[in-house]
Motif scaffolding. Sequence first.
Motif, PDB file in Angstrom:
ATOM      1  N   ARG A   1     -12.423  -0.123  -3.370  1.00 63.04           N
ATOM      2  CA  ARG A   1     -13.333  -1.211  -3.744  1.00 63.04           C
ATOM      3  C   ARG A   1     -12.876  -2.607  -3.327  1.00 63.04           C
ATOM      4  O   ARG A   1     -13.676  -3.537  -3.332  1.00 63.04           O
ATOM      5  N   TYR A   2     -11.607  -2.757  -3.016  1.00 58.78           N
ATOM      6  CA  TYR A   2     -11.076  -4.092  -2.711  1.00 58.78           C
ATOM      7  C   TYR A   2     -10.273  -4.062  -1.414  1.00 58.78           C
ATOM      8  O   TYR A   2      -9.158  -4.572  -1.339  1.00 58.78           O
ATOM      9  N   ARG A   3     -10.865  -3.464  -0.379  1.00 59.63           N
ATOM     10  CA  ARG A   3     -10.181  -3.329   0.910  1.00 59.63           C
ATOM     11  C   ARG A   3      -9.760  -4.658   1.520  1.00 59.63           C
ATOM     12  O   ARG A   3      -8.767  -4.733   2.216  1.00 59.63           O
ATOM     13  N   SER A   4     -10.548  -5.690   1.267  1.00 58.05           N
ATOM     14  CA  SER A   4     -10.230  -6.986   1.882  1.00 58.05           C
ATOM     15  C   SER A   4      -9.282  -7.835   1.026  1.00 58.05           C
ATOM     16  O   SER A   4      -8.922  -8.939   1.422  1.00 58.05           O
ATOM     17  N   ALA A   5      -8.870  -7.307  -0.121  1.00 58.76           N
ATOM     18  CA  ALA A   5      -7.960  -8.064  -0.990  1.00 58.76           C
ATOM     19  C   ALA A   5      -6.618  -8.251  -0.294  1.00 58.76           C
ATOM     20  O   ALA A   5      -6.061  -7.323   0.287  1.00 58.76           O
ATOM     21  N   VAL A   6      -6.119  -9.464  -0.356  1.00 62.22           N
ATOM     22  CA  VAL A   6      -4.822  -9.785   0.234  1.00 62.22           C
ATOM     23  C   VAL A   6      -3.744  -9.530  -0.806  1.00 62.22           C
ATOM     24  O   VAL A   6      -3.896  -9.913  -1.966  1.00 62.22           O
ATOM     25  N   HIS A   7      -2.675  -8.884  -0.389  1.00 62.98           N
ATOM     26  CA  HIS A   7      -1.530  -8.675  -1.283  1.00 62.98           C
ATOM     27  C   HIS A   7      -0.538  -9.818  -1.095  1.00 62.98           C
ATOM     28  O   HIS A   7      -0.329 -10.294   0.020  1.00 62.98           O
ATOM     29  N   THR A   8       0.069 -10.216  -2.204  1.00 65.66           N
ATOM     30  CA  THR A   8       1.074 -11.269  -2.121  1.00 65.66           C
ATOM     31  C   THR A   8       2.329 -10.747  -1.436  1.00 65.66           C
ATOM     32  O   THR A   8       2.595  -9.543  -1.424  1.00 65.66           O
ATOM     33  N   GLU A   9       3.083 -11.687  -0.897  1.00 66.32           N
ATOM     34  CA  GLU A   9       4.410 -11.411  -0.360  1.00 66.32           C
ATOM     35  C   GLU A   9       5.412 -12.102  -1.276  1.00 66.32           C
ATOM     36  O   GLU A   9       5.067 -13.079  -1.943  1.00 66.32           O
ATOM     37  N   PRO A  10       6.668 -11.613  -1.312  1.00 69.71           N
ATOM     38  CA  PRO A  10       7.657 -12.299  -2.144  1.00 69.71           C
ATOM     39  C   PRO A  10       7.736 -13.780  -1.766  1.00 69.71           C
ATOM     40  O   PRO A  10       7.825 -14.128  -0.595  1.00 69.71           O
ATOM     41  N   GLY A  11       7.672 -14.642  -2.772  1.00 68.14           N
ATOM     42  CA  GLY A  11       7.734 -16.077  -2.536  1.00 68.14           C
ATOM     43  C   GLY A  11       6.383 -16.746  -2.392  1.00 68.14           C
ATOM     44  O   GLY A  11       6.318 -17.961  -2.231  1.00 68.14           O
ATOM     45  N   ASP A  12       5.307 -15.985  -2.473  1.00 68.93           N
ATOM     46  CA  ASP A  12       3.983 -16.607  -2.433  1.00 68.93           C
ATOM     47  C   ASP A  12       3.751 -17.414  -3.700  1.00 68.93           C
ATOM     48  O   ASP A  12       4.197 -17.040  -4.791  1.00 68.93           O
ATOM     49  N   VAL A  13       3.035 -18.518  -3.546  1.00 67.64           N
ATOM     50  CA  VAL A  13       2.660 -19.359  -4.677  1.00 67.64           C
ATOM     51  C   VAL A  13       1.215 -19.037  -5.026  1.00 67.64           C
ATOM     52  O   VAL A  13       0.337 -19.113  -4.176  1.00 67.64           O
TER      53      VAL A  13
ATOM     54  N   THR B   1       8.144 -10.929  -6.374  1.00 67.86           N
ATOM     55  CA  THR B   1       8.243  -9.558  -5.888  1.00 67.86           C
ATOM     56  C   THR B   1       7.214  -9.195  -4.832  1.00 67.86           C
ATOM     57  O   THR B   1       7.448  -8.307  -4.027  1.00 67.86           O
ATOM     58  N   GLY B   2       6.063  -9.836  -4.839  1.00 68.25           N
ATOM     59  CA  GLY B   2       5.016  -9.511  -3.876  1.00 68.25           C
ATOM     60  C   GLY B   2       4.286  -8.227  -4.241  1.00 68.25           C
ATOM     61  O   GLY B   2       4.578  -7.579  -5.243  1.00 68.25           O
ATOM     62  N   GLY B   3       3.302  -7.874  -3.419  1.00 70.38           N
ATOM     63  CA  GLY B   3       2.555  -6.638  -3.607  1.00 70.38           C
ATOM     64  C   GLY B   3       1.406  -6.715  -4.590  1.00 70.38           C
ATOM     65  O   GLY B   3       0.753  -5.709  -4.857  1.00 70.38           O
ATOM     66  N   ALA B   4       1.135  -7.891  -5.136  1.00 73.07           N
ATOM     67  CA  ALA B   4       0.074  -8.039  -6.142  1.00 73.07           C
ATOM     68  C   ALA B   4      -1.219  -8.499  -5.476  1.00 73.07           C
ATOM     69  O   ALA B   4      -1.214  -9.080  -4.395  1.00 73.07           O
ATOM     70  N   ILE B   5      -2.324  -8.245  -6.166  1.00 77.09           N
ATOM     71  CA  ILE B   5      -3.616  -8.804  -5.784  1.00 77.09           C
ATOM     72  C   ILE B   5      -3.812 -10.032  -6.674  1.00 77.09           C
ATOM     73  O   ILE B   5      -3.506 -10.003  -7.862  1.00 77.09           O
TER      74      ILE B   5
END
Length: 184
Positions: free
Chosen positions: A54-66, A80-84
């Motif tokens: 359902r959320y194919r276009s969702a960008v995942h965070t990378e470690p250090g993203d604000v 840690t990254g990897g979050a939507i």
Amino acid sequence: MTRSLGELVDAGLIVRQSGSRISDEDLDPAGSVRVITADRGEPRWIDRLVEASRYRSAVHTEPGDVVFSTNPPRAIVDGTGGAIVASPSRILRPDSARAGIGPRALAATINRLRGNAEWKTWQIPRLPADQVERVEAALGAVDEHLSEIRKHEAAAADLVTSLIQGVAAGSVTLDEPDTEKKAG
């Protein structure tokens, strides 16, 4: 020296990405993908299969993203990254060496802004290149210290509650302090 956040984004020194509209119906406490916002609340979760379908276009965070929001200005660093990121929060990904500011300093700058100015106009300081990593390390130590303070504050609040409830229930009594010195 300061520059606007819009200038930094336009120059490619900080990449800005939008958050995703995540339906509450798709959230699952047993999920394996974190869903975060800039409001510092606990992360919510979504199942990886639901996210993929359902959320194919969702960008995942990378470690250090604000992860930031605009009204009011608020930011956190995803270590840690990897979050939507759930909309209306957004992602800023600084190129620390070229932008002259690291993620912790960027988030701290945003958190100290007042008012509802357009995010593109927010003034971001430029740190000397040899100081960016040192400032990041110092801010990391401050974050760890604040985390410890919050733990102590929570423990003190629990102690207050337990003391009051214990005395009210009769399971705890407080004796008068012994002010007389005992002869020995």
